[in-house]
Structures are given as structure tokens and as C-alpha cells.
Design a protein around this motif. Structure first.
Motif, PDB file in Angstrom:
ATOM      1  N   ASP A 141       0.811  -1.209   0.000  1.00 12.34           N
ATOM      2  CA  ASP A 141       0.000   0.000   0.000  1.00 12.34           C
ATOM      3  C   ASP A 141       0.853   1.271   0.000  1.00 12.34           C
ATOM      4  O   ASP A 141       2.065   1.228   0.109  1.00 12.34           O
ATOM      5  CB  ASP A 141      -0.857  -0.068   1.268  1.00 12.34           C
ATOM      6  CG  ASP A 141      -1.865   1.045   1.337  1.00 12.34           C
ATOM      7  OD1 ASP A 141      -2.339   1.485   0.288  1.00 12.34           O
ATOM      8  OD2 ASP A 141      -2.171   1.460   2.471  1.00 12.34           O
ATOM      9  N   ILE A 142       0.172   2.402  -0.102  1.00 13.01           N
ATOM     10  CA  ILE A 142       0.815   3.705   0.070  1.00 13.01           C
ATOM     11  C   ILE A 142       1.180   3.906   1.530  1.00 13.01           C
ATOM     12  O   ILE A 142       0.472   3.437   2.412  1.00 13.01           O
ATOM     13  CB  ILE A 142      -0.148   4.828  -0.351  1.00 13.01           C
ATOM     14  CG1 ILE A 142      -0.503   4.695  -1.830  1.00 13.01           C
ATOM     15  CG2 ILE A 142       0.444   6.199  -0.087  1.00 13.01           C
ATOM     16  CD1 ILE A 142      -1.527   5.695  -2.293  1.00 13.01           C
ATOM     17  N   THR A 187       1.722  -2.908  -6.449  1.00 15.04           N
ATOM     18  CA  THR A 187       1.704  -1.749  -5.561  1.00 15.04           C
ATOM     19  C   THR A 187       1.197  -0.520  -6.296  1.00 15.04           C
ATOM     20  O   THR A 187       1.236  -0.446  -7.521  1.00 15.04           O
ATOM     21  CB  THR A 187       3.116  -1.466  -4.987  1.00 15.04           C
ATOM     22  OG1 THR A 187       3.043  -0.359  -4.092  1.00 15.04           O
ATOM     23  CG2 THR A 187       4.102  -1.147  -6.090  1.00 15.04           C
ATOM     24  N   ASN A 188       0.719   0.437  -5.531  1.00 15.72           N
ATOM     25  CA  ASN A 188       0.345   1.727  -6.110  1.00 15.72           C
ATOM     26  C   ASN A 188       1.209   2.822  -5.503  1.00 15.72           C
ATOM     27  O   ASN A 188       0.812   3.974  -5.415  1.00 15.72           O
ATOM     28  CB  ASN A 188      -1.135   2.017  -5.887  1.00 15.72           C
ATOM     29  CG  ASN A 188      -1.498   2.089  -4.431  1.00 15.72           C
ATOM     30  OD1 ASN A 188      -0.901   1.399  -3.596  1.00 15.72           O
ATOM     31  ND2 ASN A 188      -2.458   2.925  -4.102  1.00 15.72           N
ATOM     32  N   ASN A 189       2.403   2.415  -5.074  1.00 16.29           N
ATOM     33  CA  ASN A 189       3.327   3.348  -4.446  1.00 16.29           C
ATOM     34  C   ASN A 189       4.620   3.352  -5.244  1.00 16.29           C
ATOM     35  O   ASN A 189       5.342   2.363  -5.305  1.00 16.29           O
ATOM     36  CB  ASN A 189       3.566   2.891  -3.002  1.00 16.29           C
ATOM     37  CG  ASN A 189       4.465   3.834  -2.244  1.00 16.29           C
ATOM     38  OD1 ASN A 189       5.310   4.510  -2.823  1.00 16.29           O
ATOM     39  ND2 ASN A 189       4.265   3.881  -0.943  1.00 16.29           N
ATOM     40  N   ASP A 204       3.695  12.355  -2.100  1.00 15.06           N
ATOM     41  CA  ASP A 204       4.267  11.129  -1.551  1.00 15.06           C
ATOM     42  C   ASP A 204       4.456  10.005  -2.554  1.00 15.06           C
ATOM     43  O   ASP A 204       4.845   8.905  -2.183  1.00 15.06           O
ATOM     44  CB  ASP A 204       3.406  10.631  -0.383  1.00 15.06           C
ATOM     45  CG  ASP A 204       2.018  10.230  -0.856  1.00 15.06           C
ATOM     46  OD1 ASP A 204       1.712  10.435  -2.041  1.00 15.06           O
ATOM     47  OD2 ASP A 204       1.234   9.732  -0.036  1.00 15.06           O
ATOM     48  N   GLY A 262       2.238   8.422  -4.165  1.00  7.67           N
ATOM     49  CA  GLY A 262       1.135   7.467  -4.194  1.00  7.67           C
ATOM     50  C   GLY A 262       0.368   7.598  -5.506  1.00  7.67           C
ATOM     51  O   GLY A 262       0.298   8.670  -6.087  1.00  7.67           O
ATOM     52  N   GLU A 307      -7.666   7.429  -1.798  1.00 10.02           N
ATOM     53  CA  GLU A 307      -6.728   6.447  -1.253  1.00 10.02           C
ATOM     54  C   GLU A 307      -7.491   5.342  -0.525  1.00 10.02           C
ATOM     55  O   GLU A 307      -7.142   4.165  -0.611  1.00 10.02           O
ATOM     56  CB  GLU A 307      -5.753   7.150  -0.307  1.00 10.02           C
ATOM     57  CG  GLU A 307      -4.675   6.229   0.200  1.00 10.02           C
ATOM     58  CD  GLU A 307      -3.605   6.986   0.980  1.00 10.02           C
ATOM     59  OE1 GLU A 307      -3.480   8.220   0.784  1.00 10.02           O
ATOM     60  OE2 GLU A 307      -2.922   6.357   1.788  1.00 10.02           O
ATOM     61  N   LYS A 332      -7.432   1.251  -0.799  1.00 10.39           N
ATOM     62  CA  LYS A 332      -7.175   0.374   0.350  1.00 10.39           C
ATOM     63  C   LYS A 332      -8.283  -0.673   0.482  1.00 10.39           C
ATOM     64  O   LYS A 332      -8.025  -1.854   0.736  1.00 10.39           O
ATOM     65  CB  LYS A 332      -7.085   1.202   1.638  1.00 10.39           C
ATOM     66  CG  LYS A 332      -5.757   1.936   1.818  1.00 10.39           C
ATOM     67  CD  LYS A 332      -5.736   2.662   3.147  1.00 10.39           C
ATOM     68  CE  LYS A 332      -4.744   3.792   3.196  1.00 10.39           C
ATOM     69  NZ  LYS A 332      -3.333   3.379   3.112  1.00 10.39           N
TER      70      LYS A 332
END
Lengths: 257, 257
Positions: free
Chosen positions: B98-99, B121-123, B149, B151, B189, B193
DNA sequence: GTCAATTTGTTGTAATTCGAAACTAATATG
DNA sequence: CATATTAGTTTCGAATTACAACAAATTGAC
């Protein structure tokens, strides 16, 4: 704090900052300079860090060496090419930026002075660079990440790219044959490049002189599809003739070194 | 050789090696140490390099300061939590990451010793970290990149995530309310999640103690949906009771500092 | 060719940094 | 309880590096 903990933290700090001075570490851990020196020397013996007068730096890169060394080739030329190219990109434009080291240089230039750009890219490094400018809207294509260079390729990437239609496509490339064929090594990457060409109103190609006449396996199109070419040395006759024939403007940057 | 040329070459060398000593440069350019020092000091003034006793290193990236400073908070705790969590991840597993800064720490741990992981991932930072291990297959979700960040969020991201169904979901989070609500600040976000929770066979949550009782706007689910919680301090009574009630294993790491 | 500006080398001095050895404290170990 | 063992501190002389100021060399313009 235990010695092992401290040493691990030192490694982390070095990794993060690229450099730490003994003074910093003394300050941070509240121990004597000698203790820090012992730690540093031990870590250096294990090749965890590189020891220097006054501090330590990251060890000679364990991973990504192939890509990182490639990155340095013709670094100055790439920067100059990038500097020239970004002059043609107006503020507020929308653009694709491709995989490759030259496109990365271009991203670095764009981030300096441009405003309000909206950029779609399939290059994780480009995305990271462009994040630095808060005015930019960065859209990253999804898909599988290649460990060697941070490029994102694959079917999903292709579909993603095709959703957009933007002002400019900024391409890098592995080679240009004398007949004007644009060449690259990876089939999947080529499909993405093709998609970028199809969905850009103007296609700009940035290449350093080492790419002229260089061969690669996969053909991704012809030089005639470009809207501009920027390079650092006069192209070979054959290619220059083709550019003239198709009325494609090209700029040869003046080398400053 | 001209001064500008030499200075440019110095920059290239620093970029390439991460560090150069004055001695090296003296040797390489056959000039006096004093000349090199002058060059280094000038370049340092322009922020092209970082000057140190005995040489110079790459400059610190001026961007991303807000995020980077936040990154340091509870750095040690996050690392310890990460170290504990990765023990539950077997080699060859498939997982979402995750972020968040804690998930990034986890990625750093995974990259050290794990093998054959397939990670979605999305980070962007997690992707960059995981690239370091050639055994990993890293799949990055597409979408708009948040400058603050790295994300990646939005509708496209959501669709992308939903394509997968993986063994583990590694979540970070902004707050856990006393009633067991999992909370975050950003609606987009949160949707991602939620998607990760739905499409993971096991959901692991890693949080440092500052998150207990901390409030945030958007509810993304309840603590009862988790399969494991890892943290660095005994949770408050209310939350501990909820964990017990739902038979959710949790590990409180022993602080080593 | 001459002059001015820039760049580089030299010298002397100040400031840092290093490593070795001796000493202290804490923790095992038999 | 005596004795290793380990980690850390202190001290001090030696080595390294830095800076300033001035002299020499180079460069570029006219």
C-alpha cells in the motif's frame, strides 16, 4: 543502544543521504568520534559502506550497475540535447515521455522551469523526477516494472497509453538505421513507443550521435513519422537527406565542451 | 583543458561514483590540489555537488522535503515493525503493498532476503525499492501520481488493483479509532485500500503507536477485517479487547533502542 | 604585440581528522 | 570470586586537508 543497531542505522543513513560525516554521527548517537570511526572502519571492511576522510558514502552500487553505468554515457550530451528540446515545449502542454535515459534528462530539464504540464509516462524514473514540480500532473501507466531500468511495459501499459491523446510525444530510441528505420531491442517496449507515436499530435525524437547507424532488432517506424529531431552531432548524409526529403526540422546542438 | 570542461567532468564523476576525493581529481586532471578545491567550492556554491573534507558527493535532492522529513518520524520503529512483519511473508508469495511510509519500510526489508515475490503496488517508492531485487516481479498500478508522496490513486488505479487476487495485502493507515474503525484522510486512497482488502487472502496491518486513537476523516473498514496487526507498543485497552474478541493475532515488537 | 582579465600554481598557516594505546565500565564465564 | 571479553572514552602526536594571499601563466580582445 547496541552496537549492531547503531551500525545498521549508520548504513541506513548512508543509504539515505549518500554521505554522512563522522561529526554528524557523533552528534546523532552521542558517542565519541573513536567509536564512530571503529564502526565505520568495520562497516567498510564488510563493504557495507565506503570509508573516506571525514565520513563515509554508499558502497559502489551493488544493484543496477548495468543501468547506472549506462546512464553516465554521454551524460553531458544528453543534458544539452534535453536543454534544447524543452524550449519547444510550451507551458500548459500535455505530453508523453518515453522510456530511456535521454527522456529522463528531458524530464530533469522540464522540472526546472516549466509550469502546468500534464505528463503521461511509462518510466518510473521520469515520474519520480517530475514529482518534484508541484505544478505538474503526472500520470503513470500501469504494468510490470522492468528491474533493469524502471520501464513499464506490457499489454496493460499499452491499453493505458491508448486512453490518451496528447500534444507531444517525447521519444528515446536505441538506434536509427541509414534507411530511416527507428529501431529498438524490446518488442514490448516498441509496441508502447508505437502507441505513443499514434496518440501524439507532434512526435519529438531526441538522440545522441551514437545512435546513428546503430542496429537493433525491432523496427518501430520510420523517421518520416517524426515532427522534429534533436541531436548533438550532424547526422550522417543518408539520414540528413531523409530528413530534408520529408521536411522534418532538426536541430543539432552546439557542443559547449 | 578549460575550467568549465573540468568542472562538468567533475560533476559527471560525482554523479557516477557518488564520491570523488580531491586526490583523485588532482591525479586525473594533473592540476594542483588548490585548483581542484576552487572548482569544488564553486560547484558546491551552485549546489551542483556537496562539499566535504577530502572530496565531494552528490547534492541532496532539493525536492520532496516535506515528504522526506515526514519519512524520518519514528523511522526506527517503522523499521522494527517491518522487520517483524516480513517474517510472516514466505518466499514466492504474491502481495499488495500500500501507500505509506510504513509499507515503504516493509519493502526495504523484503528486498534484503526474500526471493521470487510478485508484488502489486500503487506506491512509486515501493516499486523503486523493490526493483533492487532481480528476483522480484513488480507490477505498478497506473494512474495519477500524487506529488507529495508518490502514491498513485484514482479510478484507473482502482480498476487495475481489482484485476488481481493475491496472498497478502500489506496496509498502512493514518489512524485507528477506539471503536476499531480504520481511518484515513484521502477518499481516493481509501477506495484503493478497500480494494486491496477485498482482493487479498490475508490482510496485514502495520502501524506505529502514534496511530492509535488518532482521528482521520474517512472510514475504510473495521479492525475485524484484518488477519494480523503488528505494532511497536501495546495498543490501548479498547483496541486490544477488539482484537481479542475477533481472534486477530497481533505482535508487539520489543523495542531495541 | 600589448594589456587586462582570468586561471592556475606556490607557499605558509590554520583547522580537521585519524589511529594507537591506555583506561573505565559492563557483562559474561568458569 | 577472579578473569576474560566486549564496548566505549580519553588523550595525544601524526597525517591530512583547507584556506588565504600572492606570484606566475594563460587567454582573449583590440
Amino acid at each position: 543502544m547496541k552496537q549492531t543497531t547503531r551500525q545498521q542505522k549508520i548504513i541506513d543513513l548512508v543509504q539515505k543521504n549518500g554521505y554522512v560525516s563522522t561529526d554528524d554521527l557523533v552528534e546523532r548517537f552521542k558517542v565519541s568520534p573513536q567509536t564512530i570511526r571503529r564502526d565505520l572502519n568495520e562497516l567498510a571492511d564488510e563493504n557495507k559502506i565506503r570509508r573516506h576522510h571525514g565520513g563515509a558514502t554508499t558502497p559502489l552500487s551493488s544493484v543496477n550497475t548495468a543501468y547506472n553505468t549506462r546512464k553516465v554515457m554521454q551524460l553531458h550530451e544528453k543534458d544539452c540535447i534535453a536543454e534544447a528540446l524543452v524550449k519547444y515545449i510550451p507551458n500548459g502542454a500535455t505530453l508523453f515521455i518515453d522510456i530511456g535515459t535521454t527522456p529522463e534528462s528531458i524530464a530533469k530539464e522540464l522540472v526546472k522551469n516549466h509550469k502546468d504540464l500534464r505528463v503521461v509516462t511509462n518510466n518510473i524514473n521520469v515520474a519520480a523526477i517530475l514529482m518534484g514540480n508541484e505544478d505538474f500532473k503526472v500520470i503513470l501507466a500501469g504494468g510490470e516494472v522492468r528491474n533493469r531500468d524502471g520501464g513499464i511495459v506490457g499489454e496493460a501499459t499499452l491499453d493505458f497509453i491508448k486512453q490518451f491523446r496528447l500534444d507531444f510525444g517525447i521519444l528515446g530510441i536505441s538506434g536509427i538505421d541509414y534507411d530511416g528505420s527507428l529501431l529498438d531491442f524490446d518488442y514490448h517496449e516498441v509496441r508502447v513507443k508505437k502507441a505513443i507515436i499514434e496518440n501524439s499530435r507532434s512526435v519529438y525524437l531526441a538522440v545522441d550521435h551514437t545512435k546513428f547507424g546503430r542496429n537493433a532488432m525491432v523496427n518501430l517506424g520510420n523517421i518520416s513519422e517524426l515532427d522534429m529531431l534533436i541531436t548533438d552531432q550532424q547526422p550522417p548524409e543518408e539520414i540528413a537527406a531523409l530528413l530534408k526529403e520529408h521536411n522534418i526540422p532538426f536541430e543539432v546542438i552546439s557542443r559547449t565542451s
